[in-house]
Write an enzyme that holds these catalytic residues in place. Structure first.
Site, PDB file in Angstrom:
ATOM      1  N   LYS A  17       0.827  -1.220   0.000  1.00 39.90           N
ATOM      2  CA  LYS A  17       0.000   0.000   0.000  1.00 39.90           C
ATOM      3  C   LYS A  17       0.857   1.265   0.000  1.00 39.90           C
ATOM      4  O   LYS A  17       0.638   2.175  -0.787  1.00 39.90           O
ATOM      5  CB  LYS A  17      -0.921  -0.001   1.231  1.00 39.90           C
ATOM      6  CG  LYS A  17      -1.654   1.312   1.407  1.00 39.90           C
ATOM      7  CD  LYS A  17      -2.310   1.448   2.771  1.00 39.90           C
ATOM      8  CE  LYS A  17      -1.389   1.662   3.918  1.00 39.90           C
ATOM      9  NZ  LYS A  17      -1.443   2.904   4.662  1.00 39.90           N
ATOM     10  N   ASN A  18       1.833   1.328   0.897  1.00 42.73           N
ATOM     11  CA  ASN A  18       2.563   2.588   1.043  1.00 42.73           C
ATOM     12  C   ASN A  18       3.513   2.861  -0.118  1.00 42.73           C
ATOM     13  O   ASN A  18       3.848   4.017  -0.377  1.00 42.73           O
ATOM     14  CB  ASN A  18       3.283   2.633   2.393  1.00 42.73           C
ATOM     15  CG  ASN A  18       2.277   2.800   3.537  1.00 42.73           C
ATOM     16  OD1 ASN A  18       1.129   3.170   3.307  1.00 42.73           O
ATOM     17  ND2 ASN A  18       2.714   2.514   4.758  1.00 42.73           N
ATOM     18  N   ARG A  88      -3.197  10.034   4.489  1.00 48.52           N
ATOM     19  CA  ARG A  88      -1.896  10.647   4.728  1.00 48.52           C
ATOM     20  C   ARG A  88      -1.204  10.983   3.407  1.00 48.52           C
ATOM     21  O   ARG A  88      -0.613  12.034   3.235  1.00 48.52           O
ATOM     22  CB  ARG A  88      -1.056   9.624   5.512  1.00 48.52           C
ATOM     23  CG  ARG A  88       0.215  10.166   6.052  1.00 48.52           C
ATOM     24  CD  ARG A  88      -0.064  10.982   7.269  1.00 48.52           C
ATOM     25  NE  ARG A  88       1.011  11.897   7.549  1.00 48.52           N
ATOM     26  CZ  ARG A  88       0.826  13.064   8.130  1.00 48.52           C
ATOM     27  NH1 ARG A  88      -0.368  13.464   8.484  1.00 48.52           N
ATOM     28  NH2 ARG A  88       1.833  13.854   8.365  1.00 48.52           N
ATOM     29  N   CYS A 112      -4.161   8.001   9.732  1.00 48.91           N
ATOM     30  CA  CYS A 112      -4.421   7.422  11.054  1.00 48.91           C
ATOM     31  C   CYS A 112      -3.948   8.368  12.146  1.00 48.91           C
ATOM     32  O   CYS A 112      -2.903   9.005  12.028  1.00 48.91           O
ATOM     33  CB  CYS A 112      -3.710   6.080  11.188  1.00 48.91           C
ATOM     34  SG  CYS A 112      -4.532   4.751  10.291  1.00 48.91           S
ATOM     35  N   ARG A 117       2.321  14.086  13.682  1.00 51.42           N
ATOM     36  CA  ARG A 117       2.584  13.929  12.247  1.00 51.42           C
ATOM     37  C   ARG A 117       2.734  15.239  11.460  1.00 51.42           C
ATOM     38  O   ARG A 117       1.986  15.508  10.514  1.00 51.42           O
ATOM     39  CB  ARG A 117       1.520  13.031  11.607  1.00 51.42           C
ATOM     40  CG  ARG A 117       1.361  11.714  12.329  1.00 51.42           C
ATOM     41  CD  ARG A 117       0.457  10.742  11.633  1.00 51.42           C
ATOM     42  NE  ARG A 117       1.105  10.018  10.550  1.00 51.42           N
ATOM     43  CZ  ARG A 117       0.501   9.118   9.787  1.00 51.42           C
ATOM     44  NH1 ARG A 117      -0.755   8.839   9.971  1.00 51.42           N
ATOM     45  NH2 ARG A 117       1.148   8.504   8.833  1.00 51.42           N
ATOM     46  N   PRO A 118       3.701  16.090  11.825  1.00 50.96           N
ATOM     47  CA  PRO A 118       3.918  17.324  11.063  1.00 50.96           C
ATOM     48  C   PRO A 118       4.493  17.040   9.669  1.00 50.96           C
ATOM     49  O   PRO A 118       4.953  15.924   9.410  1.00 50.96           O
ATOM     50  CB  PRO A 118       4.941  18.085  11.910  1.00 50.96           C
ATOM     51  CG  PRO A 118       5.640  17.049  12.712  1.00 50.96           C
ATOM     52  CD  PRO A 118       4.676  15.915  12.915  1.00 50.96           C
ATOM     53  N   ILE A 119       4.478  18.055   8.791  1.00 51.71           N
ATOM     54  CA  ILE A 119       5.080  17.862   7.457  1.00 51.71           C
ATOM     55  C   ILE A 119       6.182  18.906   7.206  1.00 51.71           C
ATOM     56  O   ILE A 119       6.484  19.253   6.070  1.00 51.71           O
ATOM     57  CB  ILE A 119       4.025  17.889   6.316  1.00 51.71           C
ATOM     58  CG1 ILE A 119       3.255  19.215   6.294  1.00 51.71           C
ATOM     59  CG2 ILE A 119       3.077  16.721   6.417  1.00 51.71           C
ATOM     60  CD1 ILE A 119       2.525  19.449   4.959  1.00 51.71           C
ATOM     61  N   ASP A 120       6.765  19.401   8.301  1.00 48.24           N
ATOM     62  CA  ASP A 120       7.788  20.451   8.157  1.00 48.24           C
ATOM     63  C   ASP A 120       8.974  20.000   7.299  1.00 48.24           C
ATOM     64  O   ASP A 120       9.542  20.799   6.551  1.00 48.24           O
ATOM     65  CB  ASP A 120       8.280  20.900   9.545  1.00 48.24           C
ATOM     66  CG  ASP A 120       8.806  19.724  10.364  1.00 48.24           C
ATOM     67  OD1 ASP A 120       8.039  18.765  10.555  1.00 48.24           O
ATOM     68  OD2 ASP A 120       9.973  19.757  10.782  1.00 48.24           O
ATOM     69  N   GLN A 121       9.347  18.735   7.369  1.00 50.41           N
ATOM     70  CA  GLN A 121      10.507  18.283   6.583  1.00 50.41           C
ATOM     71  C   GLN A 121      10.189  18.238   5.086  1.00 50.41           C
ATOM     72  O   GLN A 121      11.063  18.465   4.256  1.00 50.41           O
ATOM     73  CB  GLN A 121      10.981  16.901   7.062  1.00 50.41           C
ATOM     74  CG  GLN A 121      11.439  16.871   8.499  1.00 50.41           C
ATOM     75  CD  GLN A 121      12.565  17.845   8.776  1.00 50.41           C
ATOM     76  OE1 GLN A 121      13.604  17.821   8.121  1.00 50.41           O
ATOM     77  NE2 GLN A 121      12.363  18.734   9.731  1.00 50.41           N
ATOM     78  N   ASP A 300       4.847   0.095  12.146  1.00 46.99           N
ATOM     79  CA  ASP A 300       3.582  -0.450  11.641  1.00 46.99           C
ATOM     80  C   ASP A 300       3.355  -1.902  12.071  1.00 46.99           C
ATOM     81  O   ASP A 300       2.296  -2.474  11.806  1.00 46.99           O
ATOM     82  CB  ASP A 300       3.532  -0.360  10.100  1.00 46.99           C
ATOM     83  CG  ASP A 300       3.402   1.081   9.626  1.00 46.99           C
ATOM     84  OD1 ASP A 300       3.142   1.969  10.462  1.00 46.99           O
ATOM     85  OD2 ASP A 300       3.569   1.320   8.411  1.00 46.99           O
ATOM     86  N   ILE A 322       8.653   6.085  17.181  1.00 42.64           N
ATOM     87  CA  ILE A 322       8.350   6.890  15.979  1.00 42.64           C
ATOM     88  C   ILE A 322       7.110   7.780  16.188  1.00 42.64           C
ATOM     89  O   ILE A 322       7.143   8.974  15.895  1.00 42.64           O
ATOM     90  CB  ILE A 322       8.100   5.983  14.740  1.00 42.64           C
ATOM     91  CG1 ILE A 322       9.184   4.905  14.605  1.00 42.64           C
ATOM     92  CG2 ILE A 322       7.965   6.828  13.470  1.00 42.64           C
ATOM     93  CD1 ILE A 322      10.534   5.347  14.114  1.00 42.64           C
ATOM     94  N   ARG A 392      -8.678   0.278   5.088  1.00 36.46           N
ATOM     95  CA  ARG A 392      -7.796   1.255   4.425  1.00 36.46           C
ATOM     96  C   ARG A 392      -6.586   0.570   3.825  1.00 36.46           C
ATOM     97  O   ARG A 392      -6.034   1.037   2.842  1.00 36.46           O
ATOM     98  CB  ARG A 392      -7.250   2.263   5.451  1.00 36.46           C
ATOM     99  CG  ARG A 392      -8.255   3.152   6.066  1.00 36.46           C
ATOM    100  CD  ARG A 392      -7.579   4.036   7.073  1.00 36.46           C
ATOM    101  NE  ARG A 392      -6.898   5.084   6.341  1.00 36.46           N
ATOM    102  CZ  ARG A 392      -6.840   6.349   6.729  1.00 36.46           C
ATOM    103  NH1 ARG A 392      -7.378   6.712   7.856  1.00 36.46           N
ATOM    104  NH2 ARG A 392      -6.241   7.235   6.004  1.00 36.46           N
TER     105      ARG A 392
END
Ligand code: EPZ
Length: 425
Positions: A17-18, A88, A112, A117-121, A300, A322, A392
């Site tokens: 999936k990922n 996500r 989820c 879960r920031p997206i700064d990077q 996971d 994580i 999902r």
């Protein structure tokens, strides 16, 4: 479901999936046909396909596992889909659209609820490539006159940021070096896919990725790798239910951290070219497990491992390094008789001999799968609600479990649940 029966037989793993989510986003980066095979037929994938179609790409689903995408007609870099706010991987459309069109307007990602879960990077990477990135009214707006290669050092090892920056950098002018990147198998798969479209990416799977920007990407035919986490889930299913499962269509190298823990816990592991057989043991042994980026033990797989430890002889320490909110399933396991104490990002689990059936709730995708495995090992009947989370990311989960002997039914409503209950007693 009715528990207490060892799961025995063979099960075949679906596509990852990922990896598929990154690959689907990347497929809009060319105006030629891209054929993707071994696509998992799960909800997050279908949401991504709908979003790609909504921005104008032609999406032809040849069958449940094969799709042809043509990004030629895309006339819109603004993603509006309500569903995209729930997954996500919507953020991969920022990298893909920014790379191809130098502009993207995409809802902030959902997914989820397992931590902040920031997206700064991701944004740091896009900015380094020359894009102006802002968050306005819940959307990420990214624009650039042109993207230029850059040297980027990620502060945190992030799967999403690694893939996203890689997507945008493929079509940037000149050379990009990304350091401290994630090394998960799906990073390598997305890089291989992009290379098959004419990108020049080297080093995926190591700590440093080097990309020479190219002018354009072309069409390709590509088959997605097997899902490491689905495979690991079935491997733990054998351990949790004292079963014997041959998990087929996996890459044994990707499973090393999982196999090693199962051996430490007393299971027998037999490795073949593209399959692993896990033979459970009468009583698992306690073990200490800490989640880490690949090649460490995957976050996971933490709920599936925690479920196994709740049945192991002795006391185990489970550390989640994580995501900060990935222990909520332990409250549900406690309702089934597990003995658990959580202190910060550590759970101290004292194994019990048996769990007992209960009505419990899936709180996210992997937790949901783990709770189903708990129910299949438990005495009596277990009902897991909110299984939309499981859908999902696991293809036909209950059918695959039925095929290895599980007494499990998908109940659409209370009446169906009652029918199962009556037939099971
Ligand atoms: C991906 O999430 C997966 N999702 C997750 O799978 C998986 O748990 C996770 O990688 C770790 O392996 C998809 O691929 C769609 P990260 P992602 O960026 O990319 C922090 C599943 O069950 N971080 O590697 O969101 C972050 O908070 C799911 O299939 C920042 O601080 O994970 C976390 O602590 C759930 N800033 C750590 O890095 C950033 O900009 C790793 O997150 C990005 C991340």
């Amino acid at each position: 479901m009715k528990g207490g029966k060892p799961l025995v037989g063979e099960v075949t793993v679906s596509g990852a999936k990922n990896a598929a989510l990154g690959i689907l986003a990347a497929s809009v980066m060319t105006d030629e046909d891209v054929r993707i095979e071994n696509l998992p037929d799960v909800r997050d994938i279908n949401v991504m396909l709908d979003a790609i179609a909504e921005i104008g790409a032609r999406v032809s689903r040849l069958d449940a596992h094969t799709v042809v995408i043509n990004g030629g007609p895309i006339d819109e870099c603004c993603v509006e889909s309500e569903n995209m706010k729930r997954i996500r991987a919507s953020y991969y459309l920022i990298g893909a659209l920014l790379g191809r069109f130098c502009t993207a307007n995409v809802p902030m990602p959902g997914g989820c609820d397992i931590g902040s879960r920031p997206i700064d990077q991701h944004l740091k990477g896009f900015r380094a490539l020359g894009a102006d990135c802002r968050i306005v009214n819940g959307k990420v707006l990214a624009d650039a006159e042109r993207l230029r290669g850059s040297h980027i050092f990620l502060d945190i090892v992030s799967v999403g940021a690694t893939i996203n920056i890689m997507l945008a950098a493929c079509l940037a002018e000149g050379r990009t070096i990304i350091e401290n990147v994630a090394k998960e198998p799906h990073i390598v798969d997305v890089a291989n896919f992009l290379n098959s479209m004419g990108a020049e990416i080297k080093g995926a799977g190591t700590d440093v990725i080097r990309i020479n920007g190219v002018k354009r990407l072309h069409g390709t035919v590509y088959s997605i790798i097997p899902d490491q986490i689905e495979a690991g889930t079935f491997m733990f299913a054998a351990a949790i239910t004292k079963g014997d499962i041959l998990v087929k269509n996996l890459i044994p190298k990707h499973m090393e951290a999982i196999s090693a823990k199962l051996i430490e816990m007393g299971c027998e592991i037999l490795e073949f070219d593209d399959a692993i057989r896990v033979v459970g043991t009468e009583r698992l042994r306690a073990a200490n497990i800490k989640t880490l980026p690949y090649p460490g033990f995957p976050t996971d797989m933490q709920p599936q491992a925690g479920t196994a430890l709740s049945l192991a002889k002795g006391t185990s320490i489970l550390t989640e390094s994580i995501f900060e909110s990935r222990f909520r399933y332990l409250d549900e396991l406690t309702k089934m008789g597990a003995e658990v104490r959580v202190e910060g990002n550590t759970a101290i689990i004292t194994g019990v001999e048996h769990l007992s059936g209960a009505s419990i709730q899936a709180c996210d995708l992997r937790a949901g799968a783990a709770l189903v495995l708990a129910g299949l090992s438990a005495d009596g009947i277990t009902t897991v609600s909110d299984i939309r989370y499981i859908q999902r990311g696991y293809e036909h989960f209950e059918q695959k479990l039925q095929s290895i002997g599980a007494s499990i039914e998908l109940a659409e409503d209370d009446r169906a649940s009652m029918k199962f209950l009556l037939s099971a007693v």
